[in-house]
Each structure stands twice: as C-alpha cells, then as structure tokens.
Design an enzyme around this catalytic site. Structure first.
Site, PDB file in Angstrom:
ATOM      1  N   HIS A  53      -3.602  59.584   7.804  1.00  0.00           N
ATOM      2  CA  HIS A  53      -2.175  59.266   7.635  1.00  0.00           C
ATOM      3  C   HIS A  53      -1.951  58.150   6.633  1.00  0.00           C
ATOM      4  O   HIS A  53      -0.864  57.579   6.583  1.00  0.00           O
ATOM      5  CB  HIS A  53      -1.540  58.893   8.993  1.00  0.00           C
ATOM      6  CG  HIS A  53      -1.416  60.070   9.913  1.00  0.00           C
ATOM      7  ND1 HIS A  53      -1.125  59.939  11.246  1.00  0.00           N
ATOM      8  CD2 HIS A  53      -1.553  61.402   9.690  1.00  0.00           C
ATOM      9  CE1 HIS A  53      -1.081  61.142  11.811  1.00  0.00           C
ATOM     10  NE2 HIS A  53      -1.348  62.046  10.898  1.00  0.00           N
ATOM     11  N   ASN A  73      -9.015  57.418  26.936  1.00  0.00           N
ATOM     12  CA  ASN A  73      -7.601  57.021  26.938  1.00  0.00           C
ATOM     13  C   ASN A  73      -7.301  56.307  28.259  1.00  0.00           C
ATOM     14  O   ASN A  73      -7.972  56.542  29.255  1.00  0.00           O
ATOM     15  CB  ASN A  73      -6.713  58.272  26.799  1.00  0.00           C
ATOM     16  CG  ASN A  73      -5.332  57.933  26.262  1.00  0.00           C
ATOM     17  OD1 ASN A  73      -4.667  57.047  26.788  1.00  0.00           O
ATOM     18  ND2 ASN A  73      -4.920  58.607  25.186  1.00  0.00           N
ATOM     19  N   ASP A 133      -3.913  51.013   9.853  1.00  0.00           N
ATOM     20  CA  ASP A 133      -4.103  49.556   9.866  1.00  0.00           C
ATOM     21  C   ASP A 133      -5.384  49.077   9.184  1.00  0.00           C
ATOM     22  O   ASP A 133      -5.575  47.879   9.004  1.00  0.00           O
ATOM     23  CB  ASP A 133      -4.054  49.033  11.328  1.00  0.00           C
ATOM     24  CG  ASP A 133      -5.089  49.709  12.239  1.00  0.00           C
ATOM     25  OD1 ASP A 133      -4.811  49.824  13.455  1.00  0.00           O
ATOM     26  OD2 ASP A 133      -6.148  50.149  11.752  1.00  0.00           O
ATOM     27  N   CYS A 171       5.757  51.180 -13.906  1.00  0.00           N
ATOM     28  CA  CYS A 171       6.551  52.144 -14.696  1.00  0.00           C
ATOM     29  C   CYS A 171       8.035  51.960 -14.407  1.00  0.00           C
ATOM     30  O   CYS A 171       8.888  52.621 -15.006  1.00  0.00           O
ATOM     31  CB  CYS A 171       6.122  53.580 -14.378  1.00  0.00           C
ATOM     32  SG  CYS A 171       6.789  54.216 -12.819  1.00  0.00           S
TER      33      CYS A 171
HETATM   34  C1  BV8 Z   1       3.697  67.887   8.788  1.00  0.00           C
HETATM   35  C2  BV8 Z   1       2.028  57.361   9.545  1.00  0.00           C
HETATM   36  C3  BV8 Z   1       4.373  69.712   7.435  1.00  0.00           C
HETATM   37  C4  BV8 Z   1       3.143  56.523   9.114  1.00  0.00           C
HETATM   38  C5  BV8 Z   1       2.624  59.029  11.213  1.00  0.00           C
HETATM   39  C6  BV8 Z   1       5.758  71.100  16.215  1.00  0.00           C
HETATM   40  C7  BV8 Z   1       4.535  71.662  15.890  1.00  0.00           C
HETATM   41  C8  BV8 Z   1       3.825  71.244  14.758  1.00  0.00           C
HETATM   42  C9  BV8 Z   1       4.334  70.215  13.963  1.00  0.00           C
HETATM   43  C10 BV8 Z   1       5.527  69.661  14.315  1.00  0.00           C
HETATM   44  C11 BV8 Z   1       6.261  70.097  15.406  1.00  0.00           C
HETATM   45  N1  BV8 Z   1       7.395  69.365  15.455  1.00  0.00           N
HETATM   46  C12 BV8 Z   1       7.405  68.471  14.433  1.00  0.00           C
HETATM   47  C13 BV8 Z   1       6.286  68.658  13.738  1.00  0.00           C
HETATM   48  C14 BV8 Z   1       5.865  67.909  12.593  1.00  0.00           C
HETATM   49  C15 BV8 Z   1       5.368  66.511  12.914  1.00  0.00           C
HETATM   50  C16 BV8 Z   1       4.912  66.282  14.342  1.00  0.00           C
HETATM   51  O1  BV8 Z   1       3.791  66.589  14.696  1.00  0.00           O
HETATM   52  N2  BV8 Z   1       5.819  65.694  15.143  1.00  0.00           N
HETATM   53  C17 BV8 Z   1       5.476  65.379  16.518  1.00  0.00           C
HETATM   54  C18 BV8 Z   1       6.211  64.113  16.951  1.00  0.00           C
HETATM   55  C19 BV8 Z   1       5.830  66.574  17.387  1.00  0.00           C
HETATM   56  N3  BV8 Z   1       4.234  66.314  12.049  1.00  0.00           N
HETATM   57  C20 BV8 Z   1       4.455  65.957  10.776  1.00  0.00           C
HETATM   58  O2  BV8 Z   1       5.552  65.782  10.301  1.00  0.00           O
HETATM   59  C21 BV8 Z   1       3.218  65.841   9.916  1.00  0.00           C
HETATM   60  N4  BV8 Z   1       3.434  66.592   8.721  1.00  0.00           N
HETATM   61  O3  BV8 Z   1       3.667  68.581   9.771  1.00  0.00           O
HETATM   62  O4  BV8 Z   1       4.106  68.325   7.573  1.00  0.00           O
HETATM   63  C22 BV8 Z   1       4.071  69.981   6.034  1.00  0.00           C
HETATM   64  C23 BV8 Z   1       2.881  70.630   5.712  1.00  0.00           C
HETATM   65  C24 BV8 Z   1       2.619  70.871   4.391  1.00  0.00           C
HETATM   66  C25 BV8 Z   1       3.504  70.440   3.398  1.00  0.00           C
HETATM   67  C26 BV8 Z   1       4.671  69.763   3.738  1.00  0.00           C
HETATM   68  C27 BV8 Z   1       4.969  69.514   5.058  1.00  0.00           C
HETATM   69  C28 BV8 Z   1       2.969  64.381   9.524  1.00  0.00           C
HETATM   70  C29 BV8 Z   1       2.548  63.612  10.752  1.00  0.00           C
HETATM   71  C30 BV8 Z   1       2.168  62.186  10.354  1.00  0.00           C
HETATM   72  C31 BV8 Z   1       3.347  61.281  10.572  1.00  0.00           C
HETATM   73  N5  BV8 Z   1       2.927  59.910  10.315  1.00  0.00           N
HETATM   74  N6  BV8 Z   1       2.283  57.781  10.906  1.00  0.00           N
HETATM   75  C32 BV8 Z   1       3.200  55.251   9.895  1.00  0.00           C
HETATM   76  O5  BV8 Z   1       2.241  54.898  10.626  1.00  0.00           O
HETATM   77  O6  BV8 Z   1       4.232  54.603   9.763  1.00  0.00           O
HETATM   78  S1  BV8 Z   1       2.670  59.465  12.834  1.00  0.00           S
HETATM   79  C33 BV8 Z   1       2.142  58.265  13.876  1.00  0.00           C
HETATM   80  O7  BV8 Z   1       1.795  58.989  15.057  1.00  0.00           O
HETATM   81  C34 BV8 Z   1       0.891  57.495  13.513  1.00  0.00           C
HETATM   82  O8  BV8 Z   1       0.162  57.990  12.421  1.00  0.00           O
HETATM   83  C35 BV8 Z   1       0.063  57.659  14.759  1.00  0.00           C
HETATM   84  O9  BV8 Z   1      -1.264  57.470  14.561  1.00  0.00           O
HETATM   85  C36 BV8 Z   1       0.409  59.053  15.071  1.00  0.00           C
HETATM   86  C37 BV8 Z   1      -0.023  59.568  16.396  1.00  0.00           C
HETATM   87  O10 BV8 Z   1       0.324  58.626  17.371  1.00  0.00           O
HETATM   88  P1  BV8 Z   1      -0.901  57.995  18.183  1.00  0.00           P
HETATM   89  O11 BV8 Z   1      -1.855  57.414  17.212  1.00  0.00           O
HETATM   90  O12 BV8 Z   1      -1.412  59.007  19.125  1.00  0.00           O
HETATM   91  O13 BV8 Z   1      -0.220  56.785  18.916  1.00  0.00           O
HETATM   92  P2  BV8 Z   1       0.685  56.833  20.223  1.00  0.00           P
HETATM   93  O14 BV8 Z   1       1.377  55.518  20.345  1.00  0.00           O
HETATM   94  O15 BV8 Z   1       1.494  58.093  20.225  1.00  0.00           O
HETATM   95  O16 BV8 Z   1      -0.358  56.985  21.416  1.00  0.00           O
HETATM   96  C38 BV8 Z   1      -1.220  55.913  21.713  1.00  0.00           C
HETATM   97  C39 BV8 Z   1      -2.209  56.452  22.741  1.00  0.00           C
HETATM   98  O17 BV8 Z   1      -3.194  55.443  22.999  1.00  0.00           O
HETATM   99  C40 BV8 Z   1      -1.573  56.800  24.074  1.00  0.00           C
HETATM  100  O18 BV8 Z   1      -2.100  58.017  24.540  1.00  0.00           O
HETATM  101  C41 BV8 Z   1      -2.005  55.648  24.992  1.00  0.00           C
HETATM  102  O19 BV8 Z   1      -2.171  56.073  26.336  1.00  0.00           O
HETATM  103  C42 BV8 Z   1      -3.334  55.299  24.394  1.00  0.00           C
HETATM  104  N7  BV8 Z   1      -3.772  53.914  24.593  1.00  0.00           N
HETATM  105  C43 BV8 Z   1      -3.024  52.790  24.618  1.00  0.00           C
HETATM  106  N8  BV8 Z   1      -3.838  51.701  24.752  1.00  0.00           N
HETATM  107  C44 BV8 Z   1      -5.117  52.167  24.789  1.00  0.00           C
HETATM  108  C45 BV8 Z   1      -5.088  53.577  24.682  1.00  0.00           C
HETATM  109  N9  BV8 Z   1      -6.207  54.332  24.692  1.00  0.00           N
HETATM  110  C46 BV8 Z   1      -7.388  53.688  24.816  1.00  0.00           C
HETATM  111  N10 BV8 Z   1      -7.500  52.339  24.911  1.00  0.00           N
HETATM  112  C47 BV8 Z   1      -6.387  51.558  24.905  1.00  0.00           C
HETATM  113  N11 BV8 Z   1      -6.522  50.218  25.007  1.00  0.00           N
END
Ligand code: BV8
Length: 244
Positions: A118, A215, A103, A152
C-alpha cells in the site's frame, strides 16, 4: 502440542514462508490501527480522506491527515513483533514479508525482503506525468500550511494506495506468486477486509499452504485459518521465534 508449538513445527518444516502484516503489528509501537478501538478511523472517516476524490476536493485536508500520521509514526520504534519477523528472514530458508502498512517500521526493524503493497507514508509522488518520487522523511520543508509541489510545479501527493486505486501490478504479481508457492502463510495484525490483499490467504490455502493467524481478535479469516494464535503480535511472534 500447543498451537504455538504446532505453528513453530510448521515453520521449521516449511521450504518457504510468507507473512502478511496489517496495522495491528504496529499497534504496540504506538501507531493507531485503522478500525480497532481508538483507531484512526474513529476520528477520521477514511472514505473522506484516503481517496483520490478527497485529494481532488481538498488536498490540504488530506495532507494534514498524513502530516499528523507522520508525526505519530516518527516517534514510533519497531516492537518485538517487527524484530521477530526480521529474525525469521535471517533464520528461515525462504521468507517474504508482504505489508499493508505504510509506516516503514519493518525496514527499520531490519527486514529486507519486504513488499509495501500500500505504499509508504514517507514518500510523496508527483500528480503529473513526471511521476517523480520524493523521500520526505527528512524534509524540513514540510510546511504544514502550504501544499508541497514537485520540481515540475505540479502538486505532490502521499505515495500510498488510496481506496479505488489499483496496487502496483508488479508488487501484487510478486505477492500473488509468493502466496501460491509458500508452505506457511502467517497473517498478522490485519482485519482481513481490505481487498485485494484480503484475498491472498484463501489463495494460499487453495495452493496447499497452512495459514496461521496472529491477532488479538477474531476476523473473517479466523474460521479459515489452520492455526490461530490469539494475542498481541509483539508477544506471540517472539514466543514463536523462541521455539524455532
Ligand atoms: C482496489 C493506504 C480497484 C493508505 C489503504 C468489495 C470487494 C473487493 C474490493 C472492494 C469491495 N468493496 C470495496 C472494495 C475496494 C476496497 C476495499 O477493499 N474496501 C474494503 C473497506 C471493503 N479496496 C480498494 O479500494 C483497493 N483498491 O480495489 O482498486 C482497482 C483495481 C485496478 C485498477 C483500479 C482500481 C485499495 C485498498 C488499499 C487502500 N489503502 N491504506 C493509508 O494508509 O492511508 S487501506 C488501509 O487498510 C491500510 O493500508 C491498512 O493496512 C489496510 C487494512 O487495514 P488493517 O491493516 O487490517 O488494519 P485494521 O485497523 O483494519 O485492523 C487491525 C487489526 O489488527 C485488527 O484485526 C486488530 O484486531 C488487530 N490488532 C490490533 N492490535 C494488535 C492486533 N493484532 C496483533 N497484535 C496487536 N497488538
């Protein structure tokens, strides 16, 4: 000594501090999180949208999701949590901010040492070899009925990292080196389940860092953190700053 005081003491004694942020730090700015209550994922299955396959299958649907998210983010302002991290950068001897957020609110809050692991929702990039990048923050031509194209001729896509895509290797290398050499790692507002970023706190711990989690809820990281500051980052981080 309270956990806040312990965390402040650790920050003051640290020669180098790194912070990792997730969607939670922008929640108090009105930007929906991914997995929390009312999060983006509730209404949209990210597996259907934040992937190269989804873009291949239905680029307009994916762009519509990003254009909608841009309208929400355009109205968002940095909150006291973002501002406190910008102040840490000015006040601590060495401070690096690694964000999963797309953002742009950390830069808007004044943070300069930021790695956007990201990508950034305001940038678009060419899907062809020209790999041109376009800043669309002020792009009036974001006509939401037709797909944006590069000069392009190829389709433009959001310049963010989708599931199944690798992170920028230089950015990830910088982030990895930083967590391996810091004295304190702050992990703020992330569910700590998206890899490879979710692997960084354990790496920091292995290299001797104290891990501080900020958190509102428990995460898979909580039981491994040295200090847990339970509360909204917009309240906790300014409290922490006041103790420095
Ligand atoms: C990759 C960008 C390989 C786009 C995003 C098992 C093991 C290892 C990997 C994997 C696996 N299974 C699947 C995978 C791969 C996957 C992955 O990790 N999946 C997860 C779901 C299991 N990872 C990938 O695909 C990554 N790439 O592994 O590629 C590779 C390597 C080399 C070459 C080729 C391929 C890519 C991951 C990135 C994906 N892109 N976003 C977009 O934004 O549209 S992910 C998305 O999730 C966002 O980036 C976000 O930032 C990210 C993480 O989420 P959070 O930021 O943590 O947000 P969330 O809502 O989940 O949590 C919010 C938290 O805040 C909560 O805890 C809440 O309690 C807290 N909160 C709320 N309010 C407050 C607060 N805390 C404090 N104060 C508050 N007020």
């Amino acid at each position: 000594m309270s956990d806040l005081d312990r965390a402040a003491a650790a920050l003051e004694a640290a020669d180098k501090v790194v912070a990792i942020t997730g969607a939670g730090i922008s929640a108090e700015s009105g930007v929906p999180t991914f997995r929390g209550s009312g999060g983006l994922w509730r209404r949209y299955r990210a597996e259907d949208l934040a992937t190269p396959e989804a873009f291949e299958r239905n680029p307009l649907l994916v762009w519509e999701w990003y254009w909608w998210r841009r309208t929400v983010i355009a109205d968002a302002k940095p909150n006291p949590g973002h501002l406190a991290l910008a102040s840490f950068e000015r006040r601590l001897p060495a401070f690096l901010l690694l964000t999963q957020n797309v953002d742009g609110l950390h830069a808007e809050a004044g943070s300069r040492q930021v790695i956007e692991l990201h990508g950034n929702i305001w940038r678009a990039r060419c899907t062809a070899e020209c790999d041109r990048r376009v800043d669309q923050r002020h792009d009036p031509s974001a006509d939401v009925t037709k797909l944006p194209r590069c000069s392009c001729g190829a389709l433009l896509r959001p310049d963010v990292v989708w599931f199944g895509e690798g992170l920028d290797s230089r950015a990830l290398d910088r982030a990895t080196l930083a967590v391996q050499s810091c004295a304190v790692l702050l992990v703020i507002g992330t569910s700590a389940i998206v890899y490879p970023v979710a692997a960084l706190p354990a790496m920091a711990k292995r290299h001797g860092a104290a891990v501080v989690e900020v958190n509102v809820a428990e995460t898979p990281l909580t039981s491994h953190a040295d200090i847990v500051l339970r509360g909204p980052s917009g309240v906790v981080l300014p409290e922490l700053e006041r103790r420095l």
